[in-house]
Design a protein around this motif. Structure first.
Motif, PDB file in Angstrom:
ATOM      1  N   PRO A   1       0.827  -1.208   0.000  1.00  0.00           N
ATOM      2  CA  PRO A   1       0.000   0.000   0.000  1.00  0.00           C
ATOM      3  C   PRO A   1       0.862   1.260   0.000  1.00  0.00           C
ATOM      4  O   PRO A   1       1.972   1.266   0.529  1.00  0.00           O
ATOM      5  CB  PRO A   1      -0.827  -0.134   1.264  1.00  0.00           C
ATOM      6  N   LEU A   2       0.317   2.320  -0.559  1.00  0.00           N
ATOM      7  CA  LEU A   2       1.114   3.505  -0.841  1.00  0.00           C
ATOM      8  C   LEU A   2       1.355   4.375   0.393  1.00  0.00           C
ATOM      9  O   LEU A   2       2.465   4.879   0.607  1.00  0.00           O
ATOM     10  CB  LEU A   2       0.428   4.309  -1.942  1.00  0.00           C
ATOM     11  N   LYS A   3       0.330   4.565   1.197  1.00  0.00           N
ATOM     12  CA  LYS A   3       0.456   5.528   2.296  1.00  0.00           C
ATOM     13  C   LYS A   3       1.571   5.191   3.284  1.00  0.00           C
ATOM     14  O   LYS A   3       2.405   6.063   3.587  1.00  0.00           O
ATOM     15  CB  LYS A   3      -0.876   5.666   3.040  1.00  0.00           C
ATOM     16  N   PRO A   4       1.641   3.969   3.803  1.00  0.00           N
ATOM     17  CA  PRO A   4       2.732   3.704   4.752  1.00  0.00           C
ATOM     18  C   PRO A   4       4.113   3.832   4.123  1.00  0.00           C
ATOM     19  O   PRO A   4       5.066   4.253   4.782  1.00  0.00           O
ATOM     20  CB  PRO A   4       2.466   2.268   5.226  1.00  0.00           C
ATOM     21  N   TYR A   5       4.215   3.511   2.835  1.00  0.00           N
ATOM     22  CA  TYR A   5       5.499   3.649   2.159  1.00  0.00           C
ATOM     23  C   TYR A   5       5.897   5.113   2.050  1.00  0.00           C
ATOM     24  O   TYR A   5       7.034   5.496   2.367  1.00  0.00           O
ATOM     25  CB  TYR A   5       5.436   3.008   0.775  1.00  0.00           C
ATOM     26  N   MET A   6       4.954   5.949   1.625  1.00  0.00           N
ATOM     27  CA  MET A   6       5.264   7.371   1.487  1.00  0.00           C
ATOM     28  C   MET A   6       5.529   8.005   2.853  1.00  0.00           C
ATOM     29  O   MET A   6       6.400   8.873   2.978  1.00  0.00           O
ATOM     30  CB  MET A   6       4.134   8.094   0.746  1.00  0.00           C
ATOM     31  N   ASP A   7       4.801   7.571   3.865  1.00  0.00           N
ATOM     32  CA  ASP A   7       5.035   8.091   5.213  1.00  0.00           C
ATOM     33  C   ASP A   7       6.456   7.767   5.671  1.00  0.00           C
ATOM     34  O   ASP A   7       7.137   8.608   6.280  1.00  0.00           O
ATOM     35  CB  ASP A   7       4.027   7.499   6.199  1.00  0.00           C
ATOM     36  N   SER A   8       6.905   6.559   5.381  1.00  0.00           N
ATOM     37  CA  SER A   8       8.249   6.170   5.815  1.00  0.00           C
ATOM     38  C   SER A   8       9.317   6.941   5.050  1.00  0.00           C
ATOM     39  O   SER A   8      10.360   7.287   5.616  1.00  0.00           O
ATOM     40  CB  SER A   8       8.449   4.659   5.638  1.00  0.00           C
ATOM     41  N   LEU A   9       9.062   7.239   3.770  1.00  0.00           N
ATOM     42  CA  LEU A   9       9.994   8.059   2.999  1.00  0.00           C
ATOM     43  C   LEU A   9      10.113   9.452   3.592  1.00  0.00           C
ATOM     44  O   LEU A   9      11.210  10.003   3.719  1.00  0.00           O
ATOM     45  CB  LEU A   9       9.529   8.173   1.546  1.00  0.00           C
ATOM     46  N   GLN A  10       8.985  10.027   3.963  1.00  0.00           N
ATOM     47  CA  GLN A  10       8.990  11.376   4.521  1.00  0.00           C
ATOM     48  C   GLN A  10       9.775  11.414   5.831  1.00  0.00           C
ATOM     49  O   GLN A  10      10.543  12.344   6.087  1.00  0.00           O
ATOM     50  CB  GLN A  10       7.558  11.861   4.741  1.00  0.00           C
ATOM     51  N   ARG A  11       9.606  10.387   6.642  1.00  0.00           N
ATOM     52  CA  ARG A  11      10.337  10.332   7.910  1.00  0.00           C
ATOM     53  C   ARG A  11      11.838  10.167   7.677  1.00  0.00           C
ATOM     54  O   ARG A  11      12.661  10.747   8.384  1.00  0.00           O
ATOM     55  CB  ARG A  11       9.814   9.188   8.778  1.00  0.00           C
TER      56      ARG A  11
END
Length: 532
Positions: A126-136
């Motif tokens: 899924p996209l959201k957790p991946y993008m969240d981890s990139l931002q962090r």
């Protein structure tokens, strides 16, 4: 002569008290800016003539344009003789190594400040957790994502060569819907790859309607880029019309000797569709060679079900003969370029000594005549060994230039994040944007500099509905690339690809100096963009 541009103070003077204007600007007459760029030849990205002027940046925004000779700043850049452009936007980027290569140096050094990932039907999910981890974690440039049709189909159906059931189609639509809510900018397909090759157009239309309902776009590695190119372009146009969605023919090209020169027809098809009101665009990398898995030479039916199913088919003499015949056809008419020397190994985990060598070389190393038939046998062997990535020298320069000149063509590297020593990559991974500016603008006059920059900045920003990026104006995000138009050039070659380009002097990402006087700074000032 420096040309003063209107500022917000100029525009509001006499209508709003000055203290309100200062509040709106986020600065005052005594403000110390973060960065001031002086005396640059500024291109706004929209294709017009440049002006020599100054730019002030504060808090990640362009806050003033005009005469700033007396301004105070933490950093002043003298851009005399340099071109100042909006940061480049890469419309087709393989961001898979982003967690490990989060500095994004190979892209930022090209002047890229924003990259669109998830192409060719493959994306994180899924996209959201991946993008969240990139931002962090922190990233060196801005990134945005498409949701991949192949990824979603594989999640629901594996590698089965059939149409989805009604329940499976509902499940795929739900995954597309979820990704769009998470901030995806649209849907990508890779209809030449598995399992997308097993889908029919009706399936793709139904899934694209979901992305369209959120204002997303559709990008496609077409079903065929060789002999079936015309039908594949027609299919993409049909999807645009029936799903009511803007379409980008990604890394548009004409593959294989029989198709050289045929881009004239595909561009006419694009023009005809646009005349009917459809939003059809293209992106392109400025090279006459492509890069993908060696499995692209193998008929898709032979790989249905995955590697184990492929191995079993090769053990059946009748099926093996059919597989070989299909590979021979593709070598002669498609990516093989009708010559084993045009298939160059790039990443070979089971035989790294082959990287940079050709299929012809491998045949001769095994004491085989470099015939197309023997080449086909070696392709099968490569896939049995676990596959390989290859550079395919199977395009014509006339098509590259014709496609590049089309007003609706954007620039996309189709490059993967890389660092020196990682395999034998396609040189586009290091050189796409400087190559356009150096080879096709300065040396060949294929494009004017203003038009090339429009294809790299404003046009892709508009395609993605990025209203705060892609042009230079007050209030826009401070994504800026400064380069020397007299020296900018790619250095990466097919023989020696691990070389950074020259002439990109400064790259500013969200107000931060990621390249400073030609030196890369690992400041990770990028952000994850999410479609609203």
């Amino acid at each position: 002569m420096k040309t003063k541009q209107p500022t917000l103070s100029n525009l509001f003077h006499g209508f709003i008290p000055l203290f309100i204007v200062v509040f709106l600007m986020g600065c005052s007459p005594t403000t110390t800016y973060d960065v001031v760029i002086l005396n640059g030849t500024v291109y706004d990205g929209k294709g017009g003539d440049p002006v020599i002027t100054d730019i002030a940046i504060k808090d990640s925004l362009i806050v003033a344009i005009g005469d700033l000779d007396n301004a105070k700043a933490n950093r002043i850049i003298d851009a005399t003789g340099l071109a100042v452009s909006p940061g480049f936007i890469d419309m087709h980027t393989h961001l898979e190594p982003l967690m490990e290569l989060n500095s994004c140096e190979s892209h930022v050094r090209q002047g890229v400040t924003t990259a669109l990932g998830g192409p060719d039907g493959s994306s994180p999910y899924p996209l959201k957790p991946y993008m969240d981890s990139l931002q962090r974690k922190g990233i060196g440039m801005n990134v945005a994502y498409l949701v991949g049709h192949n990824t979603v189909r594989r999640n629901i159906m594996g590698l089965e060569n059939r149409a989805p059931t009604a329940e499976e189609l509902v499940a795929m639509k739900a995954e597309i819907d979820s990704a769009m809510k998470d901030g995806a900018f649209g849907i990508s397909t890779g209809l030449k790859y598995l399992p997308g090759a097993f889908s029919k157009v009706d399936e793709v239309i139904e899934l694209s309607k979901v992305a369209s309902s959120y204002g997303g776009i559709y990008t496609s590695h077409l079903r065929e880029e060789g002999l079936g190119l015309f039908d594949a372009v027609a299919e993409a146009i049909q999807i645009s019309e029936q799903a009511n969605i803007p379409v980008v023919l990604t890394h548009h090209k004409a593959i294989g000797k029989p198709m050289w020169g045929k881009s004239a027809r595909t561009l006419a098809m694009v023009d005809s569709a646009r005349a009917k009101g459809l939003d059809i665009k293209m992106d392109q990398y400025p090279y006459d060679a492509s890069y993908t898995s060696i499995s692209v030479l193998i008929p898709s039916w032979a790989r249905a079900g995955g590697q184990e199913a492929f191995i079993k088919r090769t053990e059946d003499p009748i099926l093996q003969d059919s597989i070989k015949n299909g590979i021979v056809f593709n070598i002669l008419n498609d990516r093989g370029g009708s010559d084993l020397d045009r298939v160059q190994f790039a990443k070979v985990e089971w035989a790294p000594e082959l990287e940079g060598k050709t299929l012809k070389y491998w045949c001769e190393q095994n004491n085989l005549e470099p015939s197309v038939e023997n080449g086909a046998d070696m392709v099968i062997q490569a896939q049995l060994n676990g596959g390989a990535s290859c550079v395919f020298h199977a395009m014509a320069e006339e098509d590259v230039e014709r496609i590049m000149k089309h007003p609706m063509t954007m620039i996309g590297s189709d490059g993967r994040l890389v660092e020196p020593g990682m395999g034998h990559p396609h040189p586009r991974w290091y050189g796409t944007f400087p190559r356009v500016l150096g080879r096709y603008v300065r040396e060949k006059n294929t494009l004017s500099l203003s038009e090339a920059l429009r294809k790299m900045t404003y046009l892709p920003a508009q395609s993605l509905n990025l209203s705060d990026r892609g042009s230079i104006a007050e209030g826009m995000r401070a994504d800026i690339t400064i380069f020397d138009p007299e020296t900018v050039i790619d250095k990466a070659t097919f023989e020696k690809p691990h070389q950074y380009s020259e002439g990109i002097e400064y790259v500013i990402v969200n107000g931060g100096l990621a390249v400073d006087n030609g030196e890369f700074k690992d400041i990770k000032s990028g952000t994850v963009l999410r479609k609203q």
